[in-house]
Design an enzyme around this catalytic site. Structure first.
Site, PDB file in Angstrom:
ATOM      1  N   ASN A   1       0.844  -1.181   0.000  1.00 37.63           N
ATOM      2  CA  ASN A   1       0.000   0.000   0.000  1.00 37.63           C
ATOM      3  C   ASN A   1       0.888   1.244   0.000  1.00 37.63           C
ATOM      4  O   ASN A   1       1.714   1.432   0.905  1.00 37.63           O
ATOM      5  CB  ASN A   1      -0.908  -0.016   1.236  1.00 37.63           C
ATOM      6  CG  ASN A   1      -1.911   1.121   1.241  1.00 37.63           C
ATOM      7  OD1 ASN A   1      -1.588   2.258   0.942  1.00 37.63           O
ATOM      8  ND2 ASN A   1      -3.142   0.813   1.613  1.00 37.63           N
TER       9      ASN A   1
ATOM     10  N   ARG B   1       4.614  18.365   0.837  1.00 38.03           N
ATOM     11  CA  ARG B   1       5.489  19.420   0.327  1.00 38.03           C
ATOM     12  C   ARG B   1       5.010  19.994  -1.003  1.00 38.03           C
ATOM     13  O   ARG B   1       5.594  20.967  -1.500  1.00 38.03           O
ATOM     14  CB  ARG B   1       6.918  18.867   0.140  1.00 38.03           C
ATOM     15  CG  ARG B   1       7.694  18.660   1.425  1.00 38.03           C
ATOM     16  CD  ARG B   1       8.144  19.970   2.030  1.00 38.03           C
ATOM     17  NE  ARG B   1       9.093  20.668   1.182  1.00 38.03           N
ATOM     18  CZ  ARG B   1      10.413  20.526   1.273  1.00 38.03           C
ATOM     19  NH1 ARG B   1      10.944  19.686   2.151  1.00 38.03           N
ATOM     20  NH2 ARG B   1      11.204  21.209   0.476  1.00 38.03           N
TER      21      ARG B   1
ATOM     22  N   HIS C   1      -5.560   3.389  -1.556  1.00 36.96           N
ATOM     23  CA  HIS C   1      -6.854   3.602  -0.900  1.00 36.96           C
ATOM     24  C   HIS C   1      -7.200   5.078  -1.004  1.00 36.96           C
ATOM     25  O   HIS C   1      -6.975   5.860  -0.073  1.00 36.96           O
ATOM     26  CB  HIS C   1      -6.781   3.159   0.560  1.00 36.96           C
ATOM     27  CG  HIS C   1      -8.111   3.136   1.257  1.00 36.96           C
ATOM     28  ND1 HIS C   1      -8.428   2.203   2.212  1.00 36.96           N
ATOM     29  CD2 HIS C   1      -9.203   3.930   1.144  1.00 36.96           C
ATOM     30  CE1 HIS C   1      -9.645   2.415   2.664  1.00 36.96           C
ATOM     31  NE2 HIS C   1     -10.141   3.472   2.031  1.00 36.96           N
TER      32      HIS C   1
ATOM     33  N   ARG D   1      -9.296   8.404  -0.793  1.00 36.26           N
ATOM     34  CA  ARG D   1     -10.442   8.865  -0.005  1.00 36.26           C
ATOM     35  C   ARG D   1     -11.005  10.127  -0.639  1.00 36.26           C
ATOM     36  O   ARG D   1     -10.310  10.809  -1.401  1.00 36.26           O
ATOM     37  CB  ARG D   1     -10.024   9.086   1.447  1.00 36.26           C
ATOM     38  CG  ARG D   1      -9.773   7.757   2.173  1.00 36.26           C
ATOM     39  CD  ARG D   1      -9.445   7.955   3.642  1.00 36.26           C
ATOM     40  NE  ARG D   1      -9.563   6.702   4.382  1.00 36.26           N
ATOM     41  CZ  ARG D   1      -8.581   5.801   4.505  1.00 36.26           C
ATOM     42  NH1 ARG D   1      -7.409   6.027   3.943  1.00 36.26           N
ATOM     43  NH2 ARG D   1      -8.777   4.689   5.193  1.00 36.26           N
TER      44      ARG D   1
ATOM     45  N   HIS E   1      -4.228  11.812   0.586  1.00 34.39           N
ATOM     46  CA  HIS E   1      -2.995  11.093   0.224  1.00 34.39           C
ATOM     47  C   HIS E   1      -3.090  10.685  -1.237  1.00 34.39           C
ATOM     48  O   HIS E   1      -2.648  11.421  -2.107  1.00 34.39           O
ATOM     49  CB  HIS E   1      -2.710   9.927   1.175  1.00 34.39           C
ATOM     50  CG  HIS E   1      -3.911   9.201   1.692  1.00 34.39           C
ATOM     51  ND1 HIS E   1      -4.805   8.530   0.879  1.00 34.39           N
ATOM     52  CD2 HIS E   1      -4.377   9.042   2.967  1.00 34.39           C
ATOM     53  CE1 HIS E   1      -5.749   7.977   1.619  1.00 34.39           C
ATOM     54  NE2 HIS E   1      -5.525   8.273   2.894  1.00 34.39           N
TER      55      HIS E   1
ATOM     56  N   GLU F   1      -8.657   0.099  -2.904  1.00 33.50           N
ATOM     57  CA  GLU F   1      -9.535  -0.043  -1.744  1.00 33.50           C
ATOM     58  C   GLU F   1     -10.368   1.225  -1.565  1.00 33.50           C
ATOM     59  O   GLU F   1      -9.928   2.316  -1.910  1.00 33.50           O
ATOM     60  CB  GLU F   1      -8.705  -0.240  -0.467  1.00 33.50           C
ATOM     61  CG  GLU F   1      -7.819  -1.462  -0.456  1.00 33.50           C
ATOM     62  CD  GLU F   1      -7.032  -1.578   0.841  1.00 33.50           C
ATOM     63  OE1 GLU F   1      -6.534  -2.680   1.119  1.00 33.50           O
ATOM     64  OE2 GLU F   1      -6.911  -0.565   1.563  1.00 33.50           O
TER      65      GLU F   1
ATOM     66  N   THR G   1      -8.037   6.132   9.313  1.00 32.50           N
ATOM     67  CA  THR G   1      -7.673   4.858   8.700  1.00 32.50           C
ATOM     68  C   THR G   1      -8.850   3.914   8.869  1.00 32.50           C
ATOM     69  O   THR G   1      -9.796   4.206   9.610  1.00 32.50           O
ATOM     70  CB  THR G   1      -6.402   4.277   9.352  1.00 32.50           C
ATOM     71  OG1 THR G   1      -5.984   3.101   8.625  1.00 32.50           O
ATOM     72  CG2 THR G   1      -6.632   3.921  10.806  1.00 32.50           C
TER      73      THR G   1
ATOM     74  N   HIS H   1      -3.983  -4.750   7.756  1.00 29.23           N
ATOM     75  CA  HIS H   1      -4.113  -3.731   8.800  1.00 29.23           C
ATOM     76  C   HIS H   1      -3.225  -4.096   9.999  1.00 29.23           C
ATOM     77  O   HIS H   1      -3.497  -5.044  10.726  1.00 29.23           O
ATOM     78  CB  HIS H   1      -5.547  -3.512   9.282  1.00 29.23           C
ATOM     79  CG  HIS H   1      -5.747  -2.132   9.844  1.00 29.23           C
ATOM     80  ND1 HIS H   1      -6.170  -1.069   9.073  1.00 29.23           N
ATOM     81  CD2 HIS H   1      -5.547  -1.641  11.077  1.00 29.23           C
ATOM     82  CE1 HIS H   1      -6.231   0.019   9.816  1.00 29.23           C
ATOM     83  NE2 HIS H   1      -5.850  -0.296  11.041  1.00 29.23           N
ATOM     84  N   ASP H   2      -2.172  -3.312  10.169  1.00 33.82           N
ATOM     85  CA  ASP H   2      -1.212  -3.439  11.269  1.00 33.82           C
ATOM     86  C   ASP H   2      -0.385  -4.731  11.216  1.00 33.82           C
ATOM     87  O   ASP H   2       0.256  -5.089  12.202  1.00 33.82           O
ATOM     88  CB  ASP H   2      -1.901  -3.319  12.631  1.00 33.82           C
ATOM     89  CG  ASP H   2      -2.362  -1.897  12.917  1.00 33.82           C
ATOM     90  OD1 ASP H   2      -1.929  -0.982  12.187  1.00 33.82           O
ATOM     91  OD2 ASP H   2      -3.142  -1.696  13.856  1.00 33.82           O
TER      92      ASP H   2
ATOM     93  N   GLY I   1       1.003  -1.413   4.302  1.00 31.12           N
ATOM     94  CA  GLY I   1       1.475  -0.085   3.945  1.00 31.12           C
ATOM     95  C   GLY I   1       2.181   0.627   5.073  1.00 31.12           C
ATOM     96  O   GLY I   1       3.389   0.813   5.048  1.00 31.12           O
ATOM     97  N   HIS I   2       1.436   1.008   6.115  1.00 31.33           N
ATOM     98  CA  HIS I   2       1.994   1.858   7.173  1.00 31.33           C
ATOM     99  C   HIS I   2       3.237   1.239   7.809  1.00 31.33           C
ATOM    100  O   HIS I   2       4.283   1.890   7.924  1.00 31.33           O
ATOM    101  CB  HIS I   2       0.933   2.128   8.239  1.00 31.33           C
ATOM    102  CG  HIS I   2       1.391   3.036   9.327  1.00 31.33           C
ATOM    103  ND1 HIS I   2       1.442   4.405   9.180  1.00 31.33           N
ATOM    104  CD2 HIS I   2       1.832   2.773  10.583  1.00 31.33           C
ATOM    105  CE1 HIS I   2       1.894   4.947  10.291  1.00 31.33           C
ATOM    106  NE2 HIS I   2       2.133   3.985  11.160  1.00 31.33           N
TER     107      HIS I   2
END
Length: 237
Positions: free
Chosen positions: A7, A18, A43, A45, A50, A70, A100, A190-191, A213-214
């Site tokens: 992700n 920036r 993903h 939104r 992002h 997503e 999230t 997720h996580d 991703g994160h």
């Protein structure tokens, strides 16, 4: 082998902070695939804080592996997916202002809506996946929507695993077994991180794909992006 889809939302967040085009999202997506990842996930939104909708269009020509988009199937999202035609669309019940993803679908309450949306995507040759908690009743209901896959929402597992509660994986194991019996493919996300991914993979039968991703991007700050991608691939073998 379980496929790794990366992700790249956080890359877009960094770029947007920036202005301009640094880091170059398309180049990063290309590099991640060159490093060995088998998919790219985004993903977008509604506020485009992002990933922007135009990014989804631009990435179409760059992603040569699996392309997973997503999002909450509001009309603008549905229109975007039908335009881009990714490999897979993952339906996530995000609130408009969600930081999230924080919950899976209630596939009982929203079954008719999901069925209608999924039918539309299937008409356009797009594989579908439903973001869902490890709840057997909800997985049974998910199978009735016609979805191809489910994506197990793994935040609770990750949180408990960090505390040393390894039994927290059991509901996910049971969910995966049932999903497979019902003819559903199994994704997860997720996580998930370098700390827990190997254990999770070993305990989830028929795990087709993870979307990360994160954690991956955060770990890459210390270890390097190419190294992290290959470390995940090693753990998923």
């Amino acid at each position: 082998m379980t496929k790794l889809s990366v992700n790249i939302n956080k890359i877009a967040t960094l770029r947007n902070s920036r202005g301009g085009n640094v880091p170059n999202l398309l180049q990063v997506a290309t590099d991640i695939q060159d490093f060995g990842a088998e998919g790219i996930t985004i993903h977008p939104r509604p506020d485009e804080r992002h990933i922007r909708y135009q990014d989804a269009r631009d990435l179409k020509s760059v992603v040569t592996t699996e392309y997973n988009i997503e999002g909450n199937p509001i009309q603008s999202f549905i229109d975007l997916v039908l335009e881009v035609k990714p490999t897979q669309v993952t339906l996530v019940p995000d609130a408009v202002d969600a930081i999230t993803s924080n919950a899976g679908w209630d596939t009982i309450t929203h079954q008719s809506f999901l069925k209608e949306v999924i039918e539309e995507f299937h008409k356009n040759g797009i594989r579908t996946s439903i973001f869902i908690d490890a709840d057997l009743n909800l997985i049974e209901a998910a199978a009735k929507t016609g979805t191809d896959r489910i994506e197990l929402y793994t935040e609770q597992f990750a949180s408990e695993f960090e505390k040393g509660n390894f039994d927290a994986v059991k509901p996910y194991t049971e969910a995966a077994i049932l999903a497979h019996e019902l003819g559903l493919g199994i994704n997860a996300g997720h996580d998930l991180s370098l700390d827990n991914i190997k254990f999770f993979k070993e305990n989830i039968p028929n795990l087709a794909e993870v979307s990360i991703g994160h954690a991956l991007i955060t770990e890459s700050l210390y270890l390097g992006l190419e190294n992290v991608v290959n470390m995940y691939l090693h753990r998923l073998k």
